[in-house]
Design a protein around this motif. Sequence first.
Motif, PDB file in Angstrom:
ATOM      1  N   ASP A 109       0.830  -1.204   0.000  1.00 41.24           N
ATOM      2  CA  ASP A 109       0.000   0.000   0.000  1.00 41.24           C
ATOM      3  C   ASP A 109       0.863   1.252   0.000  1.00 41.24           C
ATOM      4  OD1 ASP A 109      -2.579   1.475   0.397  1.00 41.24           O
ATOM      5  OD2 ASP A 109      -1.612   2.003   2.288  1.00 41.24           O
ATOM      6  N   ILE A 110       1.935   1.245   0.781  1.00 42.74           N
ATOM      7  CA  ILE A 110       2.824   2.397   0.854  1.00 42.74           C
ATOM      8  C   ILE A 110       3.521   2.618  -0.483  1.00 42.74           C
ATOM      9  CG2 ILE A 110       4.955   3.256   1.891  1.00 42.74           C
ATOM     10  CD1 ILE A 110       2.401   3.604   3.554  1.00 42.74           C
ATOM     11  N   LYS A 111       3.924   1.531  -1.136  1.00 40.54           N
ATOM     12  CA  LYS A 111       4.586   1.678  -2.426  1.00 40.54           C
ATOM     13  C   LYS A 111       3.640   2.293  -3.451  1.00 40.54           C
ATOM     14  CE  LYS A 111       7.822  -0.678  -5.488  1.00 40.54           C
ATOM     15  NZ  LYS A 111       8.657  -1.890  -5.680  1.00 40.54           N
ATOM     16  N   LEU A 112       2.374   1.890  -3.431  1.00 41.90           N
ATOM     17  CA  LEU A 112       1.389   2.487  -4.335  1.00 41.90           C
ATOM     18  C   LEU A 112       1.197   3.977  -4.033  1.00 41.90           C
ATOM     19  CD1 LEU A 112      -1.432  -0.224  -4.573  1.00 41.90           C
ATOM     20  CD2 LEU A 112       0.184   0.446  -6.356  1.00 41.90           C
ATOM     21  N   ARG A 113       1.112   4.314  -2.761  1.00 41.98           N
ATOM     22  CA  ARG A 113       0.914   5.709  -2.372  1.00 41.98           C
ATOM     23  C   ARG A 113       2.082   6.583  -2.814  1.00 41.98           C
ATOM     24  NH1 ARG A 113      -2.794   6.857   2.028  1.00 41.98           N
ATOM     25  NH2 ARG A 113      -3.952   4.994   2.649  1.00 41.98           N
ATOM     26  N   VAL A 114       3.292   6.101  -2.563  1.00 43.85           N
ATOM     27  CA  VAL A 114       4.481   6.874  -2.933  1.00 43.85           C
ATOM     28  C   VAL A 114       4.570   7.032  -4.449  1.00 43.85           C
ATOM     29  CG1 VAL A 114       7.007   6.891  -2.916  1.00 43.85           C
ATOM     30  CG2 VAL A 114       5.755   6.274  -0.849  1.00 43.85           C
ATOM     31  N   ALA A 115       4.269   5.963  -5.197  1.00 43.77           N
ATOM     32  CA  ALA A 115       4.309   6.029  -6.655  1.00 43.77           C
ATOM     33  C   ALA A 115       3.287   7.038  -7.177  1.00 43.77           C
ATOM     34  CB  ALA A 115       4.053   4.647  -7.248  1.00 43.77           C
ATOM     35  N   ALA A 116       2.067   7.010  -6.625  1.00 42.06           N
ATOM     36  CA  ALA A 116       1.038   7.966  -7.049  1.00 42.06           C
ATOM     37  C   ALA A 116       1.431   9.395  -6.695  1.00 42.06           C
ATOM     38  CB  ALA A 116      -0.298   7.604  -6.400  1.00 42.06           C
ATOM     39  N   PHE A 117       2.017   9.568  -5.536  1.00 38.51           N
ATOM     40  CA  PHE A 117       2.476  10.883  -5.093  1.00 38.51           C
ATOM     41  C   PHE A 117       3.538  11.432  -6.046  1.00 38.51           C
ATOM     42  CE2 PHE A 117       5.632  13.220  -2.442  1.00 38.51           C
ATOM     43  CZ  PHE A 117       4.863  14.326  -2.162  1.00 38.51           C
ATOM     44  N   LEU A 118       4.510  10.592  -6.406  1.00 39.84           N
ATOM     45  CA  LEU A 118       5.553  11.012  -7.341  1.00 39.84           C
ATOM     46  C   LEU A 118       4.968  11.293  -8.723  1.00 39.84           C
ATOM     47  CD1 LEU A 118       8.442   8.561  -6.382  1.00 39.84           C
ATOM     48  CD2 LEU A 118       8.238  10.989  -5.816  1.00 39.84           C
ATOM     49  N   GLY A 119       3.994  10.476  -9.127  1.00 39.27           N
ATOM     50  CA  GLY A 119       3.348  10.717 -10.416  1.00 39.27           C
ATOM     51  C   GLY A 119       2.647  12.059 -10.456  1.00 39.27           C
ATOM     52  N   LEU A 120       1.991  12.436  -9.363  1.00 39.80           N
ATOM     53  CA  LEU A 120       1.297  13.724  -9.288  1.00 39.80           C
ATOM     54  C   LEU A 120       2.286  14.884  -9.364  1.00 39.80           C
ATOM     55  CD1 LEU A 120      -1.512  15.009  -8.901  1.00 39.80           C
ATOM     56  CD2 LEU A 120      -1.060  15.028  -6.447  1.00 39.80           C
ATOM     57  N   LEU A 121       3.406  14.744  -8.674  1.00 41.85           N
ATOM     58  CA  LEU A 121       4.411  15.804  -8.694  1.00 41.85           C
ATOM     59  C   LEU A 121       5.088  15.904 -10.057  1.00 41.85           C
ATOM     60  CD1 LEU A 121       6.228  15.460  -5.237  1.00 41.85           C
ATOM     61  CD2 LEU A 121       4.386  17.003  -5.872  1.00 41.85           C
ATOM     62  N   ALA A 122       5.510  14.758 -10.600  1.00 42.04           N
ATOM     63  CA  ALA A 122       6.260  14.765 -11.854  1.00 42.04           C
ATOM     64  C   ALA A 122       5.419  15.248 -13.028  1.00 42.04           C
ATOM     65  CB  ALA A 122       6.806  13.371 -12.143  1.00 42.04           C
ATOM     66  N   SER A 123       4.113  14.954 -12.992  1.00 38.94           N
ATOM     67  CA  SER A 123       3.242  15.324 -14.108  1.00 38.94           C
ATOM     68  C   SER A 123       2.592  16.687 -13.921  1.00 38.94           C
ATOM     69  CB  SER A 123       2.149  14.265 -14.294  1.00 38.94           C
ATOM     70  OG  SER A 123       1.311  14.198 -13.140  1.00 38.94           O
ATOM     71  N   CYS A 124       3.065  17.462 -12.946  1.00 39.22           N
ATOM     72  CA  CYS A 124       2.495  18.783 -12.669  1.00 39.22           C
ATOM     73  C   CYS A 124       2.411  19.660 -13.921  1.00 39.22           C
ATOM     74  CB  CYS A 124       3.298  19.468 -11.568  1.00 39.22           C
ATOM     75  SG  CYS A 124       2.917  21.216 -11.324  1.00 39.22           S
ATOM     76  N   PRO A 125       3.487  19.792 -14.743  1.00 38.51           N
ATOM     77  CA  PRO A 125       3.351  20.615 -15.958  1.00 38.51           C
ATOM     78  C   PRO A 125       2.276  20.088 -16.911  1.00 38.51           C
ATOM     79  CG  PRO A 125       5.664  20.181 -15.473  1.00 38.51           C
ATOM     80  CD  PRO A 125       4.855  19.301 -14.567  1.00 38.51           C
ATOM     81  N   TRP A 126       2.122  18.754 -16.952  1.00 43.26           N
ATOM     82  CA  TRP A 126       1.171  18.150 -17.891  1.00 43.26           C
ATOM     83  C   TRP A 126      -0.266  18.451 -17.497  1.00 43.26           C
ATOM     84  CZ3 TRP A 126       0.489  16.426 -22.544  1.00 43.26           C
ATOM     85  CH2 TRP A 126      -0.575  15.566 -22.840  1.00 43.26           C
ATOM     86  N   TRP A 127      -0.633  18.226 -16.202  1.00 44.70           N
ATOM     87  CA  TRP A 127      -2.032  18.443 -15.846  1.00 44.70           C
ATOM     88  C   TRP A 127      -2.381  19.921 -15.741  1.00 44.70           C
ATOM     89  CZ3 TRP A 127      -2.257  20.795 -11.121  1.00 44.70           C
ATOM     90  CH2 TRP A 127      -1.334  20.424 -10.119  1.00 44.70           C
ATOM     91  N   ILE A 128      -1.386  20.787 -15.504  1.00 47.52           N
ATOM     92  CA  ILE A 128      -1.655  22.222 -15.570  1.00 47.52           C
ATOM     93  C   ILE A 128      -1.898  22.637 -17.025  1.00 47.52           C
ATOM     94  CG2 ILE A 128      -0.614  24.511 -15.287  1.00 47.52           C
ATOM     95  CD1 ILE A 128       0.567  23.607 -12.698  1.00 47.52           C
TER      96      ILE A 128
END
Length: 255
Positions: free
Chosen positions: A65-84
Amino acid sequence: MPLGDHLRELRKRLMLACAGILVGAIGGWFLYDPVLHLLQAPVAELRERGVNATLNFSQVAASFDIKLRVAAFLGLLASCPWWIYQLWAFLAPGLKRNERRWAVVVIAAGVPLFAGGVYMAWIALPNTFLLLTQFVPDGETSSALIDVTTYLKFVMQFLLIFGVAFILPLILVLLNFLGMVKGITWLKGWRWAVIIIVVLAALATPTADAVTFIMMSLPIVALYFAAVGICMLNDRRVAKKLRAAADSADVDSTH
């Protein structure tokens, strides 16, 4: 554009934004170990203080569960320019050319602001964590068994809230540049704005301590007044342009 087309465009942009976050999360899955080590830095500092502090995986599936959370968290941060960008792409068709130009500048500023908010939260995180755990007695007789799910939820929520909060003043500037709200309106409501920011910061803060929400609210208040200043300058520019156009029309009418 009809309402149905707006909804279809919104669905398209949401799907593209989620796809970008998913791609970033896949990359975050492989960066889990070094990132988790980095996120544990406040716990390591607590151990340096002499407190026997450890992260506790208390459930069978906690590690997955923690690995999924961390991966999703990193995905949200890394894709910040894309979703903006997807936000911009949804708004762009309804804007005029000059409005589109200003909107690009404003929305593009959201990326460094979001990153700046996350970075500021990261700087404040160790001191905040140590402040909240300072009453754990030192020595071998005391241990701090910190649930890893609760801890990482606190850290990620802390970082994301700061990042999102730093973007909010952009909305003020965007509404002003689109001609919907005057800068003087934001300025007259500064007292209510400060109260709302402090209250929302207190509600959004992952912990109940006053220091954390003050550290969160002060930069947002500063950004609010910076946004108001930009709006006032823009209003002055627009008024000057309108006066010049009116003077030119008067000169033409006299000939």
